[in-house]
Write an enzyme that holds these catalytic residues in place. Structure first.
Site, PDB file in Angstrom:
ATOM      1  N   HIS A 112      11.618 -37.829  -7.556  1.00 48.92           N
ATOM      2  CA  HIS A 112      11.721 -37.289  -6.194  1.00 48.92           C
ATOM      3  C   HIS A 112      13.149 -37.346  -5.656  1.00 48.92           C
ATOM      4  O   HIS A 112      13.450 -36.705  -4.651  1.00 48.92           O
ATOM      5  CB  HIS A 112      10.745 -37.984  -5.246  1.00 48.92           C
ATOM      6  CG  HIS A 112      11.120 -39.370  -4.816  1.00 48.92           C
ATOM      7  ND1 HIS A 112      10.589 -40.491  -5.388  1.00 48.92           N
ATOM      8  CD2 HIS A 112      11.970 -39.806  -3.866  1.00 48.92           C
ATOM      9  CE1 HIS A 112      11.084 -41.570  -4.804  1.00 48.92           C
ATOM     10  NE2 HIS A 112      11.936 -41.179  -3.862  1.00 48.92           N
ATOM     11  N   ASP A 115       6.744 -40.064 -11.521  1.00 52.27           N
ATOM     12  CA  ASP A 115       7.921 -40.063 -10.649  1.00 52.27           C
ATOM     13  C   ASP A 115       9.145 -40.618 -11.383  1.00 52.27           C
ATOM     14  O   ASP A 115       9.870 -41.477 -10.879  1.00 52.27           O
ATOM     15  CB  ASP A 115       7.666 -40.857  -9.363  1.00 52.27           C
ATOM     16  CG  ASP A 115       8.725 -40.587  -8.295  1.00 52.27           C
ATOM     17  OD1 ASP A 115       9.427 -39.558  -8.400  1.00 52.27           O
ATOM     18  OD2 ASP A 115       8.863 -41.409  -7.371  1.00 52.27           O
ATOM     19  N   SER A 175      15.480 -45.772  -3.778  1.00 52.20           N
ATOM     20  CA  SER A 175      14.603 -45.109  -4.741  1.00 52.20           C
ATOM     21  C   SER A 175      15.316 -44.858  -6.062  1.00 52.20           C
ATOM     22  O   SER A 175      16.429 -44.323  -6.090  1.00 52.20           O
ATOM     23  CB  SER A 175      14.124 -43.767  -4.181  1.00 52.20           C
ATOM     24  OG  SER A 175      13.045 -43.941  -3.318  1.00 52.20           O
TER      25      SER A 175
END
Length: 471
Positions: A102, A132, A208
């Site tokens: 992402h 992911d 992230s």
């Protein structure tokens, strides 16, 4: 001369001296952590800004930090619509880097910045939205610093972990905490095949894709998501286990995409109603709601109503344990599956199939169930005609339709006219007579387990008959 405090003993203060020192881990591994920036020609995809799926600081705050604290990697409000920031880490000296999908999804240009301030253009080798995961590659002079890969399967709640990343663009920020839980499912959604590591490590937007380390200085997870009502850290963060990620890396290197195993079942967690109806000892396992035609499950002989207790030697404690185990199994592998059927345990072997690309195997927590009938259960049923069975994909002699909901038991369970009942207490019913026979001995206090089809969704529903006039 020693000083003591009233009411406090040395035994009570001694544990403070045992707190871990993280400096060695940080010094060794920080050079292998990178800042990731992805640029988009149009507006970036939803949830691509690092720290999914929460919001970051508001544009005013971001602009203050950018202008007055000299943050070259923090985009201006105008740039934010076309920029995604995240973290990553180098897994091999020749330039392979792991981050979240992402962070870089649909980016036109991806760059990474190293601790020595070099900025390099990265090629996206491959991505996998289900896990992911994104694998990047950079070309650099000389061998790059790398992290050590650990074993996420050995993690236990209560163990210390720490993260290094770039929250809000602050490069090489170190935060620490403990493992709060392992094997955490986030409820199906986009990542049913991932059992997350839950921690209380402060994670925010920009973290992230960054690494989660154990006290041995090994990467055990990739920081991926936070749970927050405000967009800020609230003590609940989720990381992708590194074992799962490295399985994906090997496949992305070899073919640019990830292949997952597929069993071909819809499942439901074993809840109290299932325990009562099947007279189980505990609520462990996953009950099979539906078996996909011509799937590995059907070929192995799995049936609706079977309770899966173990898969390939791994106990299924809750329903969400099964999809990640199946997903990580290489297609073509024969695995033993321990099930409970008609009160007896047995083991069958299934040759795992391949999940079609871009499809997720999910636990089906499905919908609900379907004139004769049962006054105790509060419903009437009728035989199905051939046209209805054909429309639902049922064979002759499969299922009866609910013609009317006549009492509170069925109504409170959400049953509706038009629902189709396929099984009663794991016994198939295909006629009104068969349904009457299956429910003839139901008495107050009993729990009856129905397998119900509504539209294209099938689910087990437990109906408990009240025990007494006032219930």
């Amino acid at each position: 001369m020693g000083i003591t405090m009233p009411g406090i003993t040395m035994a009570q203060v001694a544990p403070a001296a045992a707190l871990p020192d993280f400096t060695g881990i940080v010094q060794k591994n920080a050079p292998a952590v990178v800042h990731v920036e992805a640029k988009y020609s149009g507006r970036r995809p939803k949830n691509s800004a690092g720290g999914q799926p929460m919001q970051g600081m508001d544009p005013g705050q971001a602009e203050i930090f950018r202008r007055f604290f000299g943050m070259p990697m923090m985009p201006s409000p105008e740039e934010q619509a076309h920029t995604s920031l995240g973290s990553g880490f180098i897994i091999s000296g020749d330039g392979y880097i792991l981050t979240n999908n992402h962070v870089v999804d649909h980016a036109d240009v991806v760059t990474v910045r190293l601790q020595d301030r070099r900025t390099l253009t990265a090629k996206v080798v491959g991505t996998d939205a289900t896990y992911d995961i994104a694998l990047l590659k950079v070309d650099a002079t000389g061998s790059l610093p790398t992290v050590s890969i650990g074993d996420s399967r050995t993690l236990k709640p209560g163990q210390w972990v720490l993260a290094i990343g770039s929250p809000f663009g602050f490069d090489y920020t170190v935060t620490q905490g403990i493992v709060s839980a392992v094997g955490r499912s986030l409820g199906g959604g986009d990542q049913p095949s991932t059992s997350f590591i839950q921690t209380d490590v402060p994670i925010n937007r920009g973290n992230s894709g960054g690494p989660l380390f154990n006290l041995q200085g090994q990467v055990v997870g990739i920081n991926s998501q936070i749970y927050s009502d405000t967009g800020g850290y609230q003590g609940v963060a989720f990381s992708i286990p590194i074992d799962l990620a490295m399985n994906a890396v090997d496949q992305l290197k070899a073919k640019g995409f990830v292949t997952r195993g597929m069993l071909g079942v819809e499942i439901k967690p074993v809840d109290e109603d299932v325990v009562k109806a099947l007279k189980l000892d505990s609520a462990k396992g996953a009950i099979v709601v539906n078996v996909t035609p011509d799937s590995a499950a059907q070929k192995a002989g799995l049936q609706s109503g079977d309770v899966i207790l173990a898969f390939n030697g791994h106990d299924i404690v809750q329903g969400t344990d099964l999809p990640p185990l199946v997903s990580l199994t290489k297609p073509g592998t024969s695995v033993p599956i321990k099930i409970l059927r008609d009160g007896s345990e047995k083991t069958i072997n299934a040759t795992i199939g391949a999940m079609p690309r871009n499809q997720n195997e999910q636990s089906a927590l499905g919908k609900v169930a379907p004139s004769g009938g049962s006054s105790a259960l509060g419903l009437s049923v009728e035989n199905l005609d051939s046209a209805t069975r054909s429309q639902l994909g049922l064979k002759a002699g499969e299922g009866v339709g609910i013609s009317d909901v006549t009492g509170p038991v069925a109504a409170q369970a959400g049953l509706q006219q038009g629902d189709v009942i396929l099984m009663v207490n794991q016994k198939k019913v295909g006629t009104v007579e068969a349904f009457r026979a299956a429910t003839a001995n139901v008495k107050p206090g009993d729990t009856v387990l129905l397998l119900v089809r509504r539209g294209d969704t099938t689910n087990f529903i437990g109906l408990t008959v009240p025990n007494g006039k006032d219930e």
